[in-house]
Motif scaffolding. Structure first.
Motif, PDB file in Angstrom:
ATOM      1  N   TYR A  26     -10.367  68.217  60.133  1.00 40.58           N
ATOM      2  CA  TYR A  26     -10.883  66.843  60.041  1.00 40.58           C
ATOM      3  C   TYR A  26      -9.916  65.928  59.271  1.00 40.58           C
ATOM      4  O   TYR A  26     -10.342  65.008  58.571  1.00 40.58           O
ATOM      5  CB  TYR A  26     -12.261  66.826  59.367  1.00 40.58           C
ATOM      6  N   ASP A  27      -8.608  66.194  59.414  1.00 37.73           N
ATOM      7  CA  ASP A  27      -7.559  65.406  58.733  1.00 37.73           C
ATOM      8  C   ASP A  27      -7.718  65.401  57.213  1.00 37.73           C
ATOM      9  O   ASP A  27      -7.340  64.446  56.522  1.00 37.73           O
ATOM     10  CB  ASP A  27      -7.540  63.960  59.257  1.00 37.73           C
ATOM     11  N   ARG A  28      -8.263  66.494  56.674  1.00 35.87           N
ATOM     12  CA  ARG A  28      -8.532  66.585  55.241  1.00 35.87           C
ATOM     13  C   ARG A  28      -7.261  66.432  54.406  1.00 35.87           C
ATOM     14  O   ARG A  28      -7.256  65.773  53.368  1.00 35.87           O
ATOM     15  CB  ARG A  28      -9.196  67.931  54.925  1.00 35.87           C
ATOM     16  N   ASN A  29      -6.154  67.041  54.884  1.00 40.42           N
ATOM     17  CA  ASN A  29      -4.902  66.955  54.121  1.00 40.42           C
ATOM     18  C   ASN A  29      -4.379  65.528  54.071  1.00 40.42           C
ATOM     19  O   ASN A  29      -3.881  65.071  53.033  1.00 40.42           O
ATOM     20  CB  ASN A  29      -3.847  67.887  54.725  1.00 40.42           C
ATOM     21  N   LEU A  30      -4.491  64.835  55.191  1.00 35.10           N
ATOM     22  CA  LEU A  30      -4.050  63.444  55.211  1.00 35.10           C
ATOM     23  C   LEU A  30      -4.902  62.589  54.280  1.00 35.10           C
ATOM     24  O   LEU A  30      -4.393  61.710  53.578  1.00 35.10           O
ATOM     25  CB  LEU A  30      -4.118  62.887  56.638  1.00 35.10           C
ATOM     26  N   THR A  31      -6.206  62.870  54.271  1.00 35.80           N
ATOM     27  CA  THR A  31      -7.110  62.127  53.388  1.00 35.80           C
ATOM     28  C   THR A  31      -6.741  62.328  51.926  1.00 35.80           C
ATOM     29  O   THR A  31      -6.760  61.387  51.125  1.00 35.80           O
ATOM     30  CB  THR A  31      -8.562  62.557  53.631  1.00 35.80           C
ATOM     31  N   ASP A  32      -6.387  63.569  51.567  1.00 32.51           N
ATOM     32  CA  ASP A  32      -5.978  63.850  50.180  1.00 32.51           C
ATOM     33  C   ASP A  32      -4.753  63.024  49.792  1.00 32.51           C
ATOM     34  O   ASP A  32      -4.686  62.462  48.690  1.00 32.51           O
ATOM     35  CB  ASP A  32      -5.663  65.340  50.018  1.00 32.51           C
ATOM     36  N   ILE A  33      -3.782  62.955  50.708  1.00 31.56           N
ATOM     37  CA  ILE A  33      -2.554  62.205  50.424  1.00 31.56           C
ATOM     38  C   ILE A  33      -2.856  60.712  50.343  1.00 31.56           C
ATOM     39  O   ILE A  33      -2.350  60.001  49.459  1.00 31.56           O
ATOM     40  CB  ILE A  33      -1.491  62.506  51.497  1.00 31.56           C
ATOM     41  N   GLU A  34      -3.696  60.226  51.252  1.00 36.06           N
ATOM     42  CA  GLU A  34      -4.076  58.807  51.231  1.00 36.06           C
ATOM     43  C   GLU A  34      -4.740  58.437  49.904  1.00 36.06           C
ATOM     44  O   GLU A  34      -4.435  57.397  49.305  1.00 36.06           O
ATOM     45  CB  GLU A  34      -5.049  58.519  52.384  1.00 36.06           C
ATOM     46  N   THR A  35      -5.646  59.294  49.440  1.00 40.26           N
ATOM     47  CA  THR A  35      -6.391  59.019  48.207  1.00 40.26           C
ATOM     48  C   THR A  35      -5.466  58.974  47.000  1.00 40.26           C
ATOM     49  O   THR A  35      -5.593  58.105  46.125  1.00 40.26           O
ATOM     50  CB  THR A  35      -7.481  60.086  47.993  1.00 40.26           C
ATOM     51  N   ARG A  36      -4.518  59.905  46.951  1.00 36.03           N
ATOM     52  CA  ARG A  36      -3.632  59.985  45.789  1.00 36.03           C
ATOM     53  C   ARG A  36      -2.634  58.834  45.740  1.00 36.03           C
ATOM     54  O   ARG A  36      -2.237  58.389  44.655  1.00 36.03           O
ATOM     55  CB  ARG A  36      -2.887  61.319  45.782  1.00 36.03           C
ATOM     56  N   LEU A  37      -2.196  58.356  46.914  1.00 37.61           N
ATOM     57  CA  LEU A  37      -1.108  57.370  46.939  1.00 37.61           C
ATOM     58  C   LEU A  37      -1.553  55.966  47.321  1.00 37.61           C
ATOM     59  O   LEU A  37      -0.765  55.019  47.221  1.00 37.61           O
ATOM     60  CB  LEU A  37      -0.014  57.834  47.915  1.00 37.61           C
ATOM     61  N   GLY A  38      -2.798  55.816  47.779  1.00 37.72           N
ATOM     62  CA  GLY A  38      -3.250  54.497  48.188  1.00 37.72           C
ATOM     63  C   GLY A  38      -2.586  54.019  49.462  1.00 37.72           C
ATOM     64  O   GLY A  38      -2.308  52.827  49.624  1.00 37.72           O
ATOM     65  N   VAL A  39      -2.300  54.957  50.369  1.00 40.27           N
ATOM     66  CA  VAL A  39      -1.709  54.603  51.663  1.00 40.27           C
ATOM     67  C   VAL A  39      -2.718  54.891  52.771  1.00 40.27           C
ATOM     68  O   VAL A  39      -3.775  55.477  52.525  1.00 40.27           O
ATOM     69  CB  VAL A  39      -0.404  55.400  51.916  1.00 40.27           C
ATOM     70  N   GLN A  40      -2.370  54.469  53.973  1.00 40.68           N
ATOM     71  CA  GLN A  40      -3.161  54.818  55.147  1.00 40.68           C
ATOM     72  C   GLN A  40      -2.256  55.549  56.127  1.00 40.68           C
ATOM     73  O   GLN A  40      -1.135  55.121  56.393  1.00 40.68           O
ATOM     74  CB  GLN A  40      -3.747  53.571  55.809  1.00 40.68           C
ATOM     75  N   ILE A  41      -2.737  56.698  56.634  1.00 32.95           N
ATOM     76  CA  ILE A  41      -1.947  57.508  57.557  1.00 32.95           C
ATOM     77  C   ILE A  41      -2.709  57.619  58.873  1.00 32.95           C
ATOM     78  O   ILE A  41      -3.860  58.079  58.903  1.00 32.95           O
ATOM     79  CB  ILE A  41      -1.677  58.919  56.988  1.00 32.95           C
ATOM     80  N   LEU A  42      -2.077  57.198  59.951  1.00 31.15           N
ATOM     81  CA  LEU A  42      -2.688  57.246  61.278  1.00 31.15           C
ATOM     82  C   LEU A  42      -1.889  58.188  62.164  1.00 31.15           C
ATOM     83  O   LEU A  42      -0.656  58.169  62.158  1.00 31.15           O
ATOM     84  CB  LEU A  42      -2.726  55.847  61.903  1.00 31.15           C
ATOM     85  N   ARG A  43      -2.595  59.002  62.912  1.00 38.34           N
ATOM     86  CA  ARG A  43      -1.922  59.925  63.833  1.00 38.34           C
ATOM     87  C   ARG A  43      -1.845  59.308  65.216  1.00 38.34           C
ATOM     88  O   ARG A  43      -2.837  58.809  65.751  1.00 38.34           O
ATOM     89  CB  ARG A  43      -2.679  61.254  63.891  1.00 38.34           C
ATOM     90  N   ARG A  44      -0.635  59.357  65.804  1.00 41.52           N
ATOM     91  CA  ARG A  44      -0.404  58.853  67.163  1.00 41.52           C
ATOM     92  C   ARG A  44       0.363  59.925  67.933  1.00 41.52           C
ATOM     93  O   ARG A  44       1.587  60.000  67.845  1.00 41.52           O
ATOM     94  CB  ARG A  44       0.411  57.563  67.131  1.00 41.52           C
ATOM     95  N   GLY A  45      -0.351  60.754  68.641  1.00 44.00           N
ATOM     96  CA  GLY A  45       0.293  61.847  69.373  1.00 44.00           C
ATOM     97  C   GLY A  45       0.964  62.801  68.410  1.00 44.00           C
ATOM     98  O   GLY A  45       0.310  63.391  67.552  1.00 44.00           O
ATOM     99  N   ASN A  46       2.285  62.954  68.552  1.00 42.52           N
ATOM    100  CA  ASN A  46       3.009  63.845  67.637  1.00 42.52           C
ATOM    101  C   ASN A  46       3.684  63.057  66.508  1.00 42.52           C
ATOM    102  O   ASN A  46       4.635  63.522  65.902  1.00 42.52           O
ATOM    103  CB  ASN A  46       4.050  64.666  68.402  1.00 42.52           C
ATOM    104  N   GLN A  47       3.159  61.859  66.227  1.00 40.27           N
ATOM    105  CA  GLN A  47       3.702  61.020  65.172  1.00 40.27           C
ATOM    106  C   GLN A  47       2.626  60.685  64.129  1.00 40.27           C
ATOM    107  O   GLN A  47       1.433  60.673  64.447  1.00 40.27           O
ATOM    108  CB  GLN A  47       4.255  59.710  65.749  1.00 40.27           C
TER     109      GLN A  47
END
Length: 325
Positions: A26-47
């Motif tokens: 459920y994109d848990r790892n991305l959420t952890d990074i977003e929370t720590r750094l105040g960024v937003q990470i979106l997945r687009r295919g293999n990017q």
């Protein structure tokens, strides 16, 4: 978070299966990074598109690339690994000659059940000292991995034939409460005090192998009082909760060190359970031995706590209160 006014960094990953592992369930790892750094990470295919302030964005790129490199090496990515990437400073290139005892130039500990990696710079320095010094001290608050890493190094040295046995000990001192007379034989009476050491060993050795090693006495777990009169040769010896050893007990234990052995002393100066007025042997050892070559002292703070994040906050609150007039 809106993305209209923020810059975008785009990362491309060639292996979609590894990218799925990088993102986590459920994109848990991305959420952890977003929370720590105040960024937003979106997945687009293999990017992965990263939106945020330039400094936070650059750190996210660095962390994501490092975690993907782990996956390419066949390693997993857990929450602890994400935490480690944020805490650890990059390894200097000129330092690689000091890491010959570690595979691939990394500070890591191989055991029968798992691979252990330090998660803070203080832990990394501590693990180095355990491999390079015959007597090492680890001093700091609960949850910083002092005992856990020491036991892991002991298991590593045992399975690599560097020592013949592992001896784990701690003072049988009650933590501020009287438990009364415990039923059973001597082992039944002391096992409750030794349980944290059993827990660490169970993390590194299969159950049947550990049981056999305990039966054959290649692994010994015993109260500090049982060490008197022994010479501990060709062994990896850990004294845990050393702040609860008296000065006489500490001297007795330290002088057990025999040929071919390594000894690790761990303790927390803020959790002394000795009777009021009785000095801690850990404090005496620290005062008397710091100038002796080949004895290392490694110190941890609340920033090195690797348990639940609340543990670090609790320790900091108590430390702040202790220094308030």
């Amino acid at each position: 978070m809106t993305t209209g006014t923020l810059s975008e960094a785009l990362l491309e990953f060639p292996d979609n299966r590894l990218l799925i592992d990088l993102c986590g369930e459920y994109d848990r790892n991305l959420t952890d990074i977003e929370t720590r750094l105040g960024v937003q990470i979106l997945r687009r295919g293999n990017q992965l598109a990263i939106f945020g302030e330039p400094a936070a964005q650059a750190e996210a790129v660095e962390v994501l690339n490092a975690l993907y490199a782990r996956l390419e090496q066949g390693r997993s990515v857990e929450r602890g690994d994400i935490d480690r990437e944020f805490r650890m400073a990059p390894e200097p290139e000129e330092d690689e000659t000091q890491l010959e005892m570690f595979d691939g130039g990394k500070v890591e500990i191989k055991t029968r059940k798992k691979l252990i990696e330090p998660r803070t710079d203080a832990q990394k320095a501590y693990v180095r000292s355990l491999f390079t010094n015959e007597l090492a001290f680890g001093i700091g608050p609960a949850g910083t991995g002092k005992t856990y890493l020491a036991v892991a190094v002991g298991v590593n040295m045992f399975i690599n034939g560097l020592v013949d046995k592992i001896i784990l000990s701690r003072p049988a001192v009650e933590a501020g409460e009287k438990l009364g007379y415990l039923p059973g034989d001597m082992k039944d009476k002391v096992d409750p005090y030794m349980q944290p050491l059993y827990d660490a060993l169970n993390d590194f050795l299969p159950g049947k192998q550990l049981a056999k090693m305990i039966e054959e006495k290649t692994v010994e777990i015993a109260p500090l009082a049982f060490m008197r009169g022994r010479t501990l040769a060709n062994a990896f010896v850990v004294l845990d909760e050393a702040q609860n050893a008296t000065s006489m007990q500490m001297k007795m234990f330290l002088t057990r060190l025999g040929e071919g052995s390594r000894m690790v002393i761990t303790g927390d100066r803020t959790q002394i359970d000795l009777p009021r007025g009785m000095p801690s042997g850990l404090a005496d050892a620290e005062r008397l031995l710091t100038s002796i070559p080949k004895i290392s002292f490694n110190y941890f703070t609340s920033k090195d706590v690797v348990r639940h994040p609340l543990v670090a906050a609790i320790i900091e609150a108590y430390e702040k209160d202790a220094h308030t007039p």
